[in-house]
Scaffold this active site. Structure first.
Site, PDB file in Angstrom:
ATOM      1  N   GLU A 263       0.849  -1.207   0.000  1.00 51.89           N
ATOM      2  CA  GLU A 263       0.000   0.000   0.000  1.00 51.89           C
ATOM      3  C   GLU A 263       0.880   1.251   0.000  1.00 51.89           C
ATOM      4  O   GLU A 263       0.539   2.264  -0.616  1.00 51.89           O
ATOM      5  CB  GLU A 263      -0.951   0.006   1.202  1.00 51.89           C
ATOM      6  CG  GLU A 263      -2.042  -1.056   1.125  1.00 51.89           C
ATOM      7  CD  GLU A 263      -2.903  -0.970  -0.133  1.00 51.89           C
ATOM      8  OE1 GLU A 263      -3.173   0.139  -0.619  1.00 51.89           O
ATOM      9  OE2 GLU A 263      -3.294  -2.036  -0.646  1.00 51.89           O
ATOM     10  N   TRP A 266       1.543   1.957  -3.432  1.00 52.65           N
ATOM     11  CA  TRP A 266       0.510   2.718  -4.161  1.00 52.65           C
ATOM     12  C   TRP A 266       0.747   4.225  -4.015  1.00 52.65           C
ATOM     13  O   TRP A 266       0.509   4.996  -4.944  1.00 52.65           O
ATOM     14  CB  TRP A 266      -0.897   2.359  -3.645  1.00 52.65           C
ATOM     15  CG  TRP A 266      -1.470   1.165  -4.346  1.00 52.65           C
ATOM     16  CD1 TRP A 266      -1.486  -0.115  -3.877  1.00 52.65           C
ATOM     17  CD2 TRP A 266      -2.098   1.130  -5.638  1.00 52.65           C
ATOM     18  NE1 TRP A 266      -2.096  -0.941  -4.806  1.00 52.65           N
ATOM     19  CE2 TRP A 266      -2.484  -0.204  -5.888  1.00 52.65           C
ATOM     20  CE3 TRP A 266      -2.381   2.098  -6.612  1.00 52.65           C
ATOM     21  CZ2 TRP A 266      -3.128  -0.593  -7.058  1.00 52.65           C
ATOM     22  CZ3 TRP A 266      -3.025   1.714  -7.785  1.00 52.65           C
ATOM     23  CH2 TRP A 266      -3.385   0.381  -8.003  1.00 52.65           C
ATOM     24  N   TRP A 294     -21.003  13.843 -18.431  1.00 53.09           N
ATOM     25  CA  TRP A 294     -21.219  14.040 -16.991  1.00 53.09           C
ATOM     26  C   TRP A 294     -22.548  14.771 -16.767  1.00 53.09           C
ATOM     27  O   TRP A 294     -23.012  15.501 -17.658  1.00 53.09           O
ATOM     28  CB  TRP A 294     -20.093  14.879 -16.385  1.00 53.09           C
ATOM     29  CG  TRP A 294     -18.738  14.250 -16.489  1.00 53.09           C
ATOM     30  CD1 TRP A 294     -17.735  14.605 -17.338  1.00 53.09           C
ATOM     31  CD2 TRP A 294     -18.241  13.139 -15.740  1.00 53.09           C
ATOM     32  NE1 TRP A 294     -16.637  13.795 -17.167  1.00 53.09           N
ATOM     33  CE2 TRP A 294     -16.922  12.885 -16.191  1.00 53.09           C
ATOM     34  CE3 TRP A 294     -18.769  12.330 -14.734  1.00 53.09           C
ATOM     35  CZ2 TRP A 294     -16.136  11.858 -15.662  1.00 53.09           C
ATOM     36  CZ3 TRP A 294     -17.984  11.311 -14.207  1.00 53.09           C
ATOM     37  CH2 TRP A 294     -16.682  11.085 -14.669  1.00 53.09           C
ATOM     38  N   ASN A 329     -10.555   3.631   3.594  1.00 52.01           N
ATOM     39  CA  ASN A 329     -10.307   3.456   2.155  1.00 52.01           C
ATOM     40  C   ASN A 329     -11.429   2.714   1.439  1.00 52.01           C
ATOM     41  O   ASN A 329     -11.840   3.109   0.346  1.00 52.01           O
ATOM     42  CB  ASN A 329      -8.981   2.703   1.952  1.00 52.01           C
ATOM     43  CG  ASN A 329      -8.699   2.469   0.483  1.00 52.01           C
ATOM     44  OD1 ASN A 329      -8.579   3.416  -0.286  1.00 52.01           O
ATOM     45  ND2 ASN A 329      -8.627   1.209   0.079  1.00 52.01           N
ATOM     46  N   TRP A 347     -15.657  13.656 -11.580  1.00 51.39           N
ATOM     47  CA  TRP A 347     -14.739  13.334 -10.478  1.00 51.39           C
ATOM     48  C   TRP A 347     -14.056  14.581  -9.909  1.00 51.39           C
ATOM     49  O   TRP A 347     -13.659  14.592  -8.748  1.00 51.39           O
ATOM     50  CB  TRP A 347     -13.703  12.283 -10.900  1.00 51.39           C
ATOM     51  CG  TRP A 347     -12.843  12.616 -12.096  1.00 51.39           C
ATOM     52  CD1 TRP A 347     -13.033  12.209 -13.375  1.00 51.39           C
ATOM     53  CD2 TRP A 347     -11.637  13.418 -12.117  1.00 51.39           C
ATOM     54  NE1 TRP A 347     -12.044  12.697 -14.198  1.00 51.39           N
ATOM     55  CE2 TRP A 347     -11.165  13.433 -13.453  1.00 51.39           C
ATOM     56  CE3 TRP A 347     -10.909  14.100 -11.150  1.00 51.39           C
ATOM     57  CZ2 TRP A 347     -10.015  14.117 -13.840  1.00 51.39           C
ATOM     58  CZ3 TRP A 347      -9.755  14.783 -11.525  1.00 51.39           C
ATOM     59  CH2 TRP A 347      -9.319  14.796 -12.852  1.00 51.39           C
ATOM     60  N   TRP A 370      -9.100   9.348  -7.362  1.00 53.98           N
ATOM     61  CA  TRP A 370     -10.378   9.725  -7.989  1.00 53.98           C
ATOM     62  C   TRP A 370     -10.422   9.237  -9.426  1.00 53.98           C
ATOM     63  O   TRP A 370     -11.429   8.712  -9.897  1.00 53.98           O
ATOM     64  CB  TRP A 370     -10.611  11.236  -7.902  1.00 53.98           C
ATOM     65  CG  TRP A 370     -11.310  11.577  -6.621  1.00 53.98           C
ATOM     66  CD1 TRP A 370     -10.732  12.054  -5.477  1.00 53.98           C
ATOM     67  CD2 TRP A 370     -12.709  11.392  -6.329  1.00 53.98           C
ATOM     68  NE1 TRP A 370     -11.695  12.184  -4.495  1.00 53.98           N
ATOM     69  CE2 TRP A 370     -12.910  11.795  -4.988  1.00 53.98           C
ATOM     70  CE3 TRP A 370     -13.793  10.941  -7.061  1.00 53.98           C
ATOM     71  CZ2 TRP A 370     -14.161  11.750  -4.371  1.00 53.98           C
ATOM     72  CZ3 TRP A 370     -15.044  10.895  -6.453  1.00 53.98           C
ATOM     73  CH2 TRP A 370     -15.226  11.297  -5.123  1.00 53.98           C
TER      74      TRP A 370
HETATM   75  P1  FAD Z   1      -3.301   2.215   5.393  1.00 52.30           P
HETATM   76  O1  FAD Z   1      -4.123   1.121   4.818  1.00 52.30           O
HETATM   77  O2  FAD Z   1      -2.837   2.056   6.785  1.00 52.30           O
HETATM   78  O3  FAD Z   1      -2.095   2.444   4.403  1.00 52.30           O
HETATM   79  C1  FAD Z   1      -0.844   3.024   4.800  1.00 52.30           C
HETATM   80  C2  FAD Z   1      -0.465   4.132   3.845  1.00 52.30           C
HETATM   81  O4  FAD Z   1      -0.344   3.627   2.514  1.00 52.30           O
HETATM   82  C3  FAD Z   1      -1.486   5.241   3.749  1.00 52.30           C
HETATM   83  O5  FAD Z   1      -1.349   6.170   4.811  1.00 52.30           O
HETATM   84  C4  FAD Z   1      -1.172   5.848   2.389  1.00 52.30           C
HETATM   85  O6  FAD Z   1      -0.065   6.727   2.440  1.00 52.30           O
HETATM   86  C5  FAD Z   1      -0.791   4.624   1.588  1.00 52.30           C
HETATM   87  N1  FAD Z   1      -1.973   4.120   0.871  1.00 52.30           N
HETATM   88  C6  FAD Z   1      -2.882   3.224   1.311  1.00 52.30           C
HETATM   89  N2  FAD Z   1      -3.816   3.006   0.355  1.00 52.30           N
HETATM   90  C7  FAD Z   1      -3.488   3.794  -0.691  1.00 52.30           C
HETATM   91  C8  FAD Z   1      -4.056   4.009  -1.983  1.00 52.30           C
HETATM   92  N3  FAD Z   1      -5.143   3.360  -2.405  1.00 52.30           N
HETATM   93  N4  FAD Z   1      -3.465   4.904  -2.799  1.00 52.30           N
HETATM   94  C9  FAD Z   1      -2.359   5.569  -2.425  1.00 52.30           C
HETATM   95  N5  FAD Z   1      -1.758   5.386  -1.211  1.00 52.30           N
HETATM   96  C10 FAD Z   1      -2.320   4.522  -0.366  1.00 52.30           C
HETATM   97  N6  FAD Z   1      -4.870   8.907   0.311  1.00 52.30           N
HETATM   98  C11 FAD Z   1      -4.226   9.989   0.770  1.00 52.30           C
HETATM   99  O7  FAD Z   1      -3.209   9.847   1.459  1.00 52.30           O
HETATM  100  N7  FAD Z   1      -4.649  11.264   0.463  1.00 52.30           N
HETATM  101  C12 FAD Z   1      -5.753  11.480  -0.309  1.00 52.30           C
HETATM  102  O8  FAD Z   1      -6.085  12.637  -0.577  1.00 52.30           O
HETATM  103  C13 FAD Z   1      -6.490  10.346  -0.758  1.00 52.30           C
HETATM  104  N8  FAD Z   1      -7.619  10.510  -1.486  1.00 52.30           N
HETATM  105  C14 FAD Z   1      -8.317   9.401  -1.900  1.00 52.30           C
HETATM  106  C15 FAD Z   1      -9.470   9.573  -2.675  1.00 52.30           C
HETATM  107  C16 FAD Z   1     -10.201   8.474  -3.094  1.00 52.30           C
HETATM  108  C17 FAD Z   1     -11.441   8.673  -3.937  1.00 52.30           C
HETATM  109  C18 FAD Z   1      -9.782   7.176  -2.747  1.00 52.30           C
HETATM  110  C19 FAD Z   1     -10.561   5.964  -3.198  1.00 52.30           C
HETATM  111  C20 FAD Z   1      -8.623   6.978  -2.008  1.00 52.30           C
HETATM  112  C21 FAD Z   1      -7.859   8.084  -1.578  1.00 52.30           C
HETATM  113  N9  FAD Z   1      -6.678   7.921  -0.855  1.00 52.30           N
HETATM  114  C22 FAD Z   1      -5.995   9.035  -0.426  1.00 52.30           C
HETATM  115  C23 FAD Z   1      -6.065   6.592  -0.681  1.00 52.30           C
HETATM  116  C24 FAD Z   1      -6.428   5.834   0.605  1.00 52.30           C
HETATM  117  O9  FAD Z   1      -7.814   5.821   0.779  1.00 52.30           O
HETATM  118  C25 FAD Z   1      -5.776   6.430   1.853  1.00 52.30           C
HETATM  119  O10 FAD Z   1      -4.389   6.560   1.652  1.00 52.30           O
HETATM  120  C26 FAD Z   1      -5.984   5.532   3.075  1.00 52.30           C
HETATM  121  O11 FAD Z   1      -7.358   5.324   3.307  1.00 52.30           O
HETATM  122  C27 FAD Z   1      -5.343   6.202   4.269  1.00 52.30           C
HETATM  123  O12 FAD Z   1      -5.642   5.499   5.441  1.00 52.30           O
HETATM  124  P2  FAD Z   1      -4.526   4.739   6.253  1.00 52.30           P
HETATM  125  O13 FAD Z   1      -3.344   5.619   6.478  1.00 52.30           O
HETATM  126  O14 FAD Z   1      -5.193   4.183   7.455  1.00 52.30           O
HETATM  127  O15 FAD Z   1      -4.140   3.578   5.240  1.00 52.30           O
END
Ligand code: FAD
Length: 466
Positions: A263, A266, A294, A329, A347, A370
């Protein structure tokens, strides 16, 4: 003694801060933060930033000099006033930031300063991970499993440097940046968060101890304590991805650990996309979507923003966001899909709302995610895979713990009807004390019809060039 200035940006920490460590070795340090006029932080990030700067300033014994304005004007003036020889910063990867830094570097070097930039934000910088033919990756798996794996391993975290602060009075004040909201909603919304480096470190330790085991499956359950909630800390650089990466790597090998590290991958992928697609916060990565029909539906957008769509899991997510500055997420994917596919709202509107309300609003992750959900992004799921919010809700919040927390007006409904209250017989609704349309809205979209509408809309563009 020579003088160095370190310009803090999204690296609000002392540990594993390579540019700060470089500056600290070279002389007495003037730590500086500039609120750039050209940046437009959202309401939530402004509130977080205030607390984070407060924490950083405390860690620097009150020596953080804060300014608002144009760095191209402020930094040369500070360098001259204090006779600085070195100026340092950690690199950023958005187009405006990179243009600003390049111009500034040239200008300051012309004036004879030693300008040093470093990588303090990423495990692998975008210029170091490309396909064999030199072009950027567009698909996550080969990016992470081939590209990142072939590059040098991420830098091991550095300790906090020993800092000799420049002995000058600090006549700047954090309150002058006017980051705190009025009225002060931040007290409530930030109640469960601790912005700043110490809070970030504590969060990582707690997650590694209590949340990592079970992450692979548990990360999809919004009521389960199996996500790290490190995202705002990472977005502000209160902790480096290297510290998180090596913290996880030091745990016993497991599928949970590997999944968590992927993650973080990502996040790297999003930054790689941003670097190669500087306009991805408004331009479709897949240009086929430029002609997508849209809907202009301000009322539907408002209902979505307020958590009043009548679809419980969507409303729960939007209310979690409003009440906590965070959304799980799995639920982000559901609410985003509902907006862009069922409601067919662009979006960019969802992106803007998240930018304003998320504490972790991030210039790379937000647009990349997005566009991924909308289908216009890199490595996006096939368009026809449209999330059904009811099925998702029943699968990932089967007992309704998350729904009942954020949509308490439905709390007395039996689990069977909680995910789709419009399907509940009249006597069940009566028994739960709910009048649909009064206590809780009727759904603003018919899920089956709107799904069909999305597929028909996609049919109109699917033959266009991407
Ligand atoms: P954990 O599951 O604990 O993951 C650890 C770290 O991995 C996160 O803090 C993040 O840095 C990274 N990570 C995890 N999932 C993703 C992912 N899908 N994409 C990129 N990095 C990821 N994340 C943001 O940090 N900022 C945003 O503005 C943001 N906007 C989002 C908008 C949408 C529509 C969606 C679907 C997802 C978005 N995310 C964003 C990705 C993801 O949802 C969050 O990073 C995650 O929920 C953060 O929670 P966590 O730290 O507990 O994640």
């Amino acid at each position: 003694m020579t003088v160095s200035i370190h310009w803090f940006r999204r690296d609000l920490r002392l540990s594993d801060n390579p540019a700060l460590s470089y500056a600290a070795k070279r002389g007495a340090l003037l730590p500086v933060y500039i609120l750039e006029e050209a940046d437009a932080p959202g309401g939530a990030t402004r509130a977080w930033l205030h607390r984070s700067l407060e924490a950083l300033n405390a860690a620097l014994n009150g020596a953080l000099h804060v300014y608002r304005g144009d760095p191209a004007e402020i930094l040369p003036r500070l360098a001259e006033t204090h006779g600085a020889e070195t100026l340092t910063w950690n690199r950023r990867y958005d187009a405006r930031g990179m243009d600003c830094d390049t111009a500034l570097k040239t200008e300051l070097r012309t004036r004879g300063l030693n300008v040093h930039s470093a990588n303090g934000a990423l495990l692998w910088e975008p210029m170091d991970v490309n396909k064999a033919d030199g072009t950027p990756y567009r698909v996550f798996s080969p990016f992470f499993r081939k590209g990142c794996a072939a590059a040098a391993p991420p830098r091991e975290p550095l300790p906090a440097p020993s800092i000799a602060l420049l002995d000058v009075p600090n006549d700047t004040a954090l309150d002058d940046l006017a980051l705190r909201p009025t009225p002060a909603w931040d007290e409530d919304v930030l109640a469960d968060w601790t912005p700043g480096e110490a809070g970030a470190t504590a969060r990582l330790e707690a997650f590694l101890e209590e949340g990592l085991t079970g992450y692979k499956e548990g990360r999809d359950i919004p009521s389960a304590p199996h996500v790290s909630r490190l995202s705002p800390h990472l977005a502000f650089g209160e902790i480096s991805p290297n510290t998180v990466w090596y913290g996880a790597k030091a745990q016993p090998a497991s599928r949970d650990r590997d999944h968590f590290m992927s993650e973080l991958g990502w996040r790297e992928f999003s930054y790689n996309l941003l670097f190669h697609n500087p306009d991805m916060d408004w331009q479709n990565l897949n240009r086929k979507f430029d002609g997508f029909p849209w809907c202009d539906a301000p009322d539907l957008l408002t209902a979505w923003q307020k958590g009043q769509t009548g679809i419980p899991i969507v409303d729960a997510g939007m209310r979690e966001l409003w009440q906590t500055g965070y959304m799980h997420n799995r639920v982000r994917m559901i609410v985003a899909s509902f907006l862009v596919k069922n409601l067919r709202v662009h979006w960019r509107h969802g992106l803007a709302w998240f930018h304003d309300t998320l504490f972790d609003a991030d210039p790379a992750n937000n647009p990349a995610s997005w566009q991924w959900v909308a289908g216009s992004g890199a490595d996006a799921a096939p368009y026809f895979r449209i999330f059904n919010p009811v099925t998702q809700s029943a699968k990932f919040d089967a007992e309704g713990a998350y729904l009942r927390r954020y949509v308490p007006e439905l709390a007395r409904l039996p689990d069977k009807y909680l995910h789709a209250p419009w399907e509940a017989p009249a006597e069940v609704l009566r028994g739960a004390g709910i009048v649909l349309g009064t206590d809780y809205p009727h759904p603003i979209a018919d899920l089956r019809e709107s799904r069909q509408g999305a597929l028909s809309a996609y049919d109109q563009i699917k033959g266009s060039p991407s």
